[in-house]
Enzyme design. Structure first.
Site, PDB file in Angstrom:
ATOM      1  N   ASP A 131      -0.821  -6.157  -0.094  1.00  0.00           N
ATOM      2  CA  ASP A 131      -1.308  -5.513   1.120  1.00  0.00           C
ATOM      3  C   ASP A 131      -2.825  -5.372   1.084  1.00  0.00           C
ATOM      4  OD1 ASP A 131       0.611  -4.901   3.059  1.00  0.00           O
ATOM      5  OD2 ASP A 131       1.380  -3.202   1.915  1.00  0.00           O
ATOM      6  N   ASP A 137       0.835  -1.206   0.000  1.00  0.00           N
ATOM      7  CA  ASP A 137       0.000   0.000   0.000  1.00  0.00           C
ATOM      8  C   ASP A 137       0.868   1.253   0.000  1.00  0.00           C
ATOM      9  OD1 ASP A 137       0.918  -0.163   2.597  1.00  0.00           O
ATOM     10  OD2 ASP A 137      -1.071  -0.192   3.538  1.00  0.00           O
ATOM     11  N   SER A 138       2.196   1.060   0.055  1.00  0.00           N
ATOM     12  CA  SER A 138       3.131   2.166  -0.169  1.00  0.00           C
ATOM     13  C   SER A 138       2.953   2.758  -1.559  1.00  0.00           C
ATOM     14  CB  SER A 138       4.568   1.689   0.017  1.00  0.00           C
ATOM     15  OG  SER A 138       4.817   0.488  -0.688  1.00  0.00           O
ATOM     16  N   LYS A 168      -1.178  -9.494   2.903  1.00  0.00           N
ATOM     17  CA  LYS A 168      -0.479  -9.025   4.107  1.00  0.00           C
ATOM     18  C   LYS A 168      -1.417  -8.139   4.916  1.00  0.00           C
ATOM     19  CE  LYS A 168       3.007  -5.956   4.017  1.00  0.00           C
ATOM     20  NZ  LYS A 168       2.482  -4.864   4.883  1.00  0.00           N
ATOM     21  N   GLU A 177       8.916  -4.195  11.017  1.00  0.00           N
ATOM     22  CA  GLU A 177       9.344  -2.901  10.486  1.00  0.00           C
ATOM     23  C   GLU A 177       9.778  -1.955  11.597  1.00  0.00           C
ATOM     24  OE1 GLU A 177       7.867   0.728   7.521  1.00  0.00           O
ATOM     25  OE2 GLU A 177       6.647  -1.086   7.730  1.00  0.00           O
ATOM     26  N   GLU A 182      -1.676  -5.726   8.468  1.00  0.00           N
ATOM     27  CA  GLU A 182      -0.958  -5.026   9.530  1.00  0.00           C
ATOM     28  C   GLU A 182      -1.646  -5.249  10.879  1.00  0.00           C
ATOM     29  OE1 GLU A 182      -0.163  -0.936   8.807  1.00  0.00           O
ATOM     30  OE2 GLU A 182       0.728  -1.281   6.834  1.00  0.00           O
TER      31      GLU A 182
END
Length: 263
Positions: free
Chosen positions: A81, A42-43, A110, A179, A112
């Site tokens: 993501d 999602d970056s 993925k 991270e 978070e």
């Protein structure tokens, strides 16, 4: 690389190499490289769409990027993501998001954080979808964290992250991104888990590493995190090529005779 290779790589202490990618052209290049796997992160909200955080990107936009990457790297293991709040709107909405990115071509998703999401992770895994966890600095929680800050410095935070890492494993995650956490904590978590860990700003004691493509190629300017290593000055090289093109056009040096069609 497939889902069965991850335990083998951890057991053999063979580092796993992951890079972000968001488009067809770069995915083709990655597919021809020594990189093991791709993260469609999602970056993309920041490096592809110009936002200040990862929050604005939607499920549909993530699926679009996944489709492009899959076309460029048809044989590569691709993790997608799930974007901000996609897993927080109830089971049906979460599974719709999972379905969207998986049908777009992802090999895994993925997610978070794990607090309040362990049951969802179990459900996704039981549905046949591999899940990668993500702890430490979780960019989707940037507002709650007070910015992009290193996590796990205090004893309480270290204990919490260790507990959450074990919860990710217990819920069925096949891998875990760590991270921006101290190297000693990343090492302790890595040693305590049977699943692989992928570090970004977490030292070299994890089972693998991930970097944002645009960072490692030196395509971004401005803020450069401590953990980023630029393997080329891509921005300068691209600018140089564009300047040379502009100069050739203005000086009538392009197109040359061999670049024209006679008739």
């Amino acid at each position: 690389m497939n889902i069965l290779n991850f335990p083998e790589r951890k057991k053999g202490r063979e580092a796993i190499v992951m890079v972000t990618c968001y488009d067809y052209t770069m995915a083709r290049i990655v597919a021809d490289s020594a990189i093991d796997m791709i993260l469609v992160g999602d970056s993309a909200a920041m490096v592809m769409h110009g936002h200040d955080t990862t929050l604005p990107i939607s499920v549909d936009e993530m699926a679009m990027h996944v489709r492009a990457v899959r076309r460029g790297a048809p044989e590569t293991f691709v993790v997608a993501d799930l974007p901000f709040l996609a897993t927080r709107k109830g089971l049906e909405a979460a599974m719709d998001a999972v379905e969207a990115v998986m049908k777009a071509g992802a090999s895994a998703v993925k997610i978070e954080g794990i607090e309040g999401q362990a049951d969802l992770v179990r459900h996704i895994v039981a549905s046949g979808v591999p899940v990668m966890g993500h702890l430490g600095l979780t960019p989707q929680a940037v507002n709650q964290l007070g910015g992009f800050r290193v996590q796990g410095r205090s004893e309480d935070d270290r204990a919490r992250l260790m507990r959450e890492a074990r919860e990710c494993q217990a819920a069925g995650c096949f891998a875990l991104v760590l991270e921006c956490v101290p190297e000693s904590l990343a090492e302790a978590i890595t040693r305590s888990l049977d699943i692989v860990t992928i570090g970004i700003g977490a030292g070299d004691r994890t089972d693998g590493q991930v970097l944002v493509m645009h960072d490692l190629l030196g395509l971004t300017d401005g803020f450069k995190p401590k953990f980023v290593r630029q393997y080329m000055d891509g921005r300068a090289q691209v600018c140089q090529a564009l300047d040379q093109y502009a100069s050739d056009v203005r000086e009538r040096a392009f197109p040359a005779p061999e670049e024209r069609y006679a008739g």
